[in-house]
Enzyme design. Structure first.
Site, PDB file in Angstrom:
ATOM      1  N   PRO A  88      -1.576   3.894  -4.639  1.00  0.00           N
ATOM      2  CA  PRO A  88      -0.472   2.945  -4.793  1.00  0.00           C
ATOM      3  C   PRO A  88      -0.444   2.325  -6.194  1.00  0.00           C
ATOM      4  O   PRO A  88       0.559   1.746  -6.604  1.00  0.00           O
ATOM      5  CB  PRO A  88      -0.725   1.896  -3.719  1.00  0.00           C
ATOM      6  CG  PRO A  88      -2.102   2.121  -3.204  1.00  0.00           C
ATOM      7  CD  PRO A  88      -2.520   3.499  -3.591  1.00  0.00           C
ATOM      8  N   GLU A 115      -8.816   0.960   2.326  1.00  0.00           N
ATOM      9  CA  GLU A 115      -8.306   0.227   1.156  1.00  0.00           C
ATOM     10  C   GLU A 115      -8.381   1.049  -0.127  1.00  0.00           C
ATOM     11  O   GLU A 115      -8.127   0.537  -1.217  1.00  0.00           O
ATOM     12  CB  GLU A 115      -9.068  -1.086   0.980  1.00  0.00           C
ATOM     13  CG  GLU A 115      -8.774  -2.120   2.056  1.00  0.00           C
ATOM     14  CD  GLU A 115      -7.295  -2.500   2.128  1.00  0.00           C
ATOM     15  OE1 GLU A 115      -6.717  -2.834   1.082  1.00  0.00           O
ATOM     16  OE2 GLU A 115      -6.725  -2.445   3.234  1.00  0.00           O
ATOM     17  N   ARG A 153       8.268  23.612  -5.426  1.00  0.00           N
ATOM     18  CA  ARG A 153       9.607  24.066  -5.815  1.00  0.00           C
ATOM     19  C   ARG A 153       9.652  24.580  -7.247  1.00  0.00           C
ATOM     20  O   ARG A 153      10.542  25.348  -7.610  1.00  0.00           O
ATOM     21  CB  ARG A 153      10.621  22.920  -5.699  1.00  0.00           C
ATOM     22  CG  ARG A 153      10.732  22.328  -4.320  1.00  0.00           C
ATOM     23  CD  ARG A 153      11.706  21.174  -4.255  1.00  0.00           C
ATOM     24  NE  ARG A 153      13.073  21.591  -4.498  1.00  0.00           N
ATOM     25  CZ  ARG A 153      13.741  21.443  -5.622  1.00  0.00           C
ATOM     26  NH1 ARG A 153      13.191  20.831  -6.648  1.00  0.00           N
ATOM     27  NH2 ARG A 153      14.958  21.884  -5.760  1.00  0.00           N
ATOM     28  N   ASP A 168      19.172  21.321  -9.246  1.00  0.00           N
ATOM     29  CA  ASP A 168      19.317  20.249  -8.280  1.00  0.00           C
ATOM     30  C   ASP A 168      19.383  18.880  -8.938  1.00  0.00           C
ATOM     31  O   ASP A 168      18.849  18.669 -10.013  1.00  0.00           O
ATOM     32  CB  ASP A 168      18.148  20.256  -7.284  1.00  0.00           C
ATOM     33  CG  ASP A 168      18.400  21.233  -6.152  1.00  0.00           C
ATOM     34  OD1 ASP A 168      19.573  21.615  -5.956  1.00  0.00           O
ATOM     35  OD2 ASP A 168      17.435  21.596  -5.472  1.00  0.00           O
TER      36      ASP A 168
HETATM   37  C1  21W Z   1      -2.188   1.196   0.359  1.00  0.00           C
HETATM   38  C2  21W Z   1      -4.425   1.950   0.167  1.00  0.00           C
HETATM   39  C3  21W Z   1      -2.571  -0.039  -0.162  1.00  0.00           C
HETATM   40  C4  21W Z   1      -4.816   0.715  -0.339  1.00  0.00           C
HETATM   41  C5  21W Z   1      -7.489  -3.427  -5.346  1.00  0.00           C
HETATM   42  C6  21W Z   1      -7.443  -2.085  -5.395  1.00  0.00           C
HETATM   43  C7  21W Z   1      -1.175   6.796  -2.192  1.00  0.00           C
HETATM   44  C8  21W Z   1       0.451   5.242  -1.649  1.00  0.00           C
HETATM   45  C9  21W Z   1      -0.898   5.689  -1.411  1.00  0.00           C
HETATM   46  C10 21W Z   1      -3.135   2.192   0.537  1.00  0.00           C
HETATM   47  C11 21W Z   1      -3.894  -0.290  -0.492  1.00  0.00           C
HETATM   48  C12 21W Z   1       1.102   6.038  -2.611  1.00  0.00           C
HETATM   49  C13 21W Z   1      -6.611  -2.707  -3.548  1.00  0.00           C
HETATM   50  C14 21W Z   1       3.062   4.805  -2.504  1.00  0.00           C
HETATM   51  C15 21W Z   1       1.222   4.150  -1.105  1.00  0.00           C
HETATM   52  C16 21W Z   1      -1.954   5.155  -0.536  1.00  0.00           C
HETATM   53  C17 21W Z   1      -2.737   3.522   1.087  1.00  0.00           C
HETATM   54  C18 21W Z   1      -4.312  -1.623  -1.019  1.00  0.00           C
HETATM   55  C19 21W Z   1      -5.977  -2.729  -2.204  1.00  0.00           C
HETATM   56  N1  21W Z   1      -6.981  -3.788  -4.158  1.00  0.00           N
HETATM   57  N2  21W Z   1       2.397   5.828  -3.038  1.00  0.00           N
HETATM   58  N3  21W Z   1      -6.882  -1.683  -4.266  1.00  0.00           N
HETATM   59  N4  21W Z   1       2.483   3.987  -1.581  1.00  0.00           N
HETATM   60  N5  21W Z   1      -1.705   4.140   0.296  1.00  0.00           N
HETATM   61  N6  21W Z   1      -5.346  -1.506  -1.952  1.00  0.00           N
HETATM   62  O1  21W Z   1       0.785   3.379  -0.256  1.00  0.00           O
HETATM   63  O2  21W Z   1      -3.074   5.610  -0.583  1.00  0.00           O
HETATM   64  S1  21W Z   1       0.093   7.276  -3.177  1.00  0.00           S
END
Ligand code: 21W
Length: 228
Positions: A88, A115, A153, A168
């Site tokens: 994320p 997490e 793709r 596309d």
């Molecule tokens: C979501 C894991 C939120 C951890 C400090 C460092 C991969 C994803 C994910 C997830 C947290 C993607 C933290 C868009 C997504 C994913 C799981 C919070 C806390 N504090 N693209 N980390 N959205 N999500 N982490 O959720 O692994 S690509």
């Protein structure tokens, strides 16, 4: 030589359907692509095969331990590999990135759970961190499927028609196509736009372009600005 993808996660079974239908099935059947699953838990040690623990410094949830992740990555890594952590906190995925990654011979995708993973895994073994959007998902599994389908793709031969991925919308991220219609010509009293039935290719092209532009301005003013 077929592209090689390795997917590292705690739930290899998550990927069985998406990787065995449609575009990814065909890519593998045509030997353009090989996708293999690696279960990170296979690299855990001890009776309980523990893969996660509480975060140092406190805070909610569990963090994936470095050992099993790093050993799993090293079990498949070669000097030609590129290792991607779906995160994320990664840089936002776009078409250009997909096209670039489609040129690599070996990609390793690390899907996080809980997490996320210990920072030392990222520091030692990860080349790129990629996010698929500004919203929170429960794991990196769905993002891995999204990324692999989007990359596939761009692998030559996968779509059949070679200029497909570039034609596309979003190939250049500045255009929408016009609305699409198929038979029947009348449905519940609703007619297909006259121009599409005219057979006049130049008018059809121009109409589709205009309609695409109207839609882009309405739905994606952020992209519309880039055009000007
Ligand atoms: C979501 C894991 C939120 C951890 C400090 C460092 C991969 C994803 C994910 C997830 C947290 C993607 C933290 C868009 C997504 C994913 C799981 C919070 C806390 N504090 N693209 N980390 N959205 N999500 N982490 O959720 O692994 S690509």
């Amino acid at each position: 030589m077929a592209k090689q993808f390795h997917v590292l996660s705690l739930f290899p079974e998550y990927f069985s359907s998406p990787f065995s239908v449609s575009i990814l099935r065909r890519a593998q059947e045509k030997n353009l692509l090989s996708i293999e699953q690696v279960n990170i838990r296979d690299f855990a040690i001890g009776k309980h095969k523990k893969v996660d623990d509480r975060p140092f410094g406190g805070g909610p949830g569990m963090v994936m331990m470095p050992g099993p992740c790093i050993d799993a990555i090293r079990s498949v890594k070669t000097p030609q590999s590129k290792t991607i952590y779906l995160s994320p906190q990664g840089s936002l995925l776009n078409a250009k990135k997909c096209e670039e990654l489609a040129k690599e011979d070996h990609l390793i995708f690390v899907a996080g759970h809980y997490e996320g993973i210990d920072q030392r895994v990222i520091d030692e073994e990860v080349d790129e961190e990629i996010s698929i959007g500004n919203y929170v998902l429960p794991s990196g599994c769905a993002p891995t499927v999204v990324l692999i389908e989007a990359i596939a793709r761009f692998i030559p031969g996968v779509l059949g028609n070679e200029d497909g991925p570039y034609e596309d919308s979003f190939a250049g991220e500045t255009a929408f196509e016009g609305p699409q219609y198929t038979r029947p010509q009348e449905y519940e009293g609703l007619q297909v736009p006259e121009v599409l039935l005219s057979g006049h290719q130049k008018n059809i092209q121009q109409w589709r372009k205009e309609q695409g532009a109207v839609k882009l301005r309405k739905m994606r003013p952020d992209l519309w600005k880039i055009k000007e």
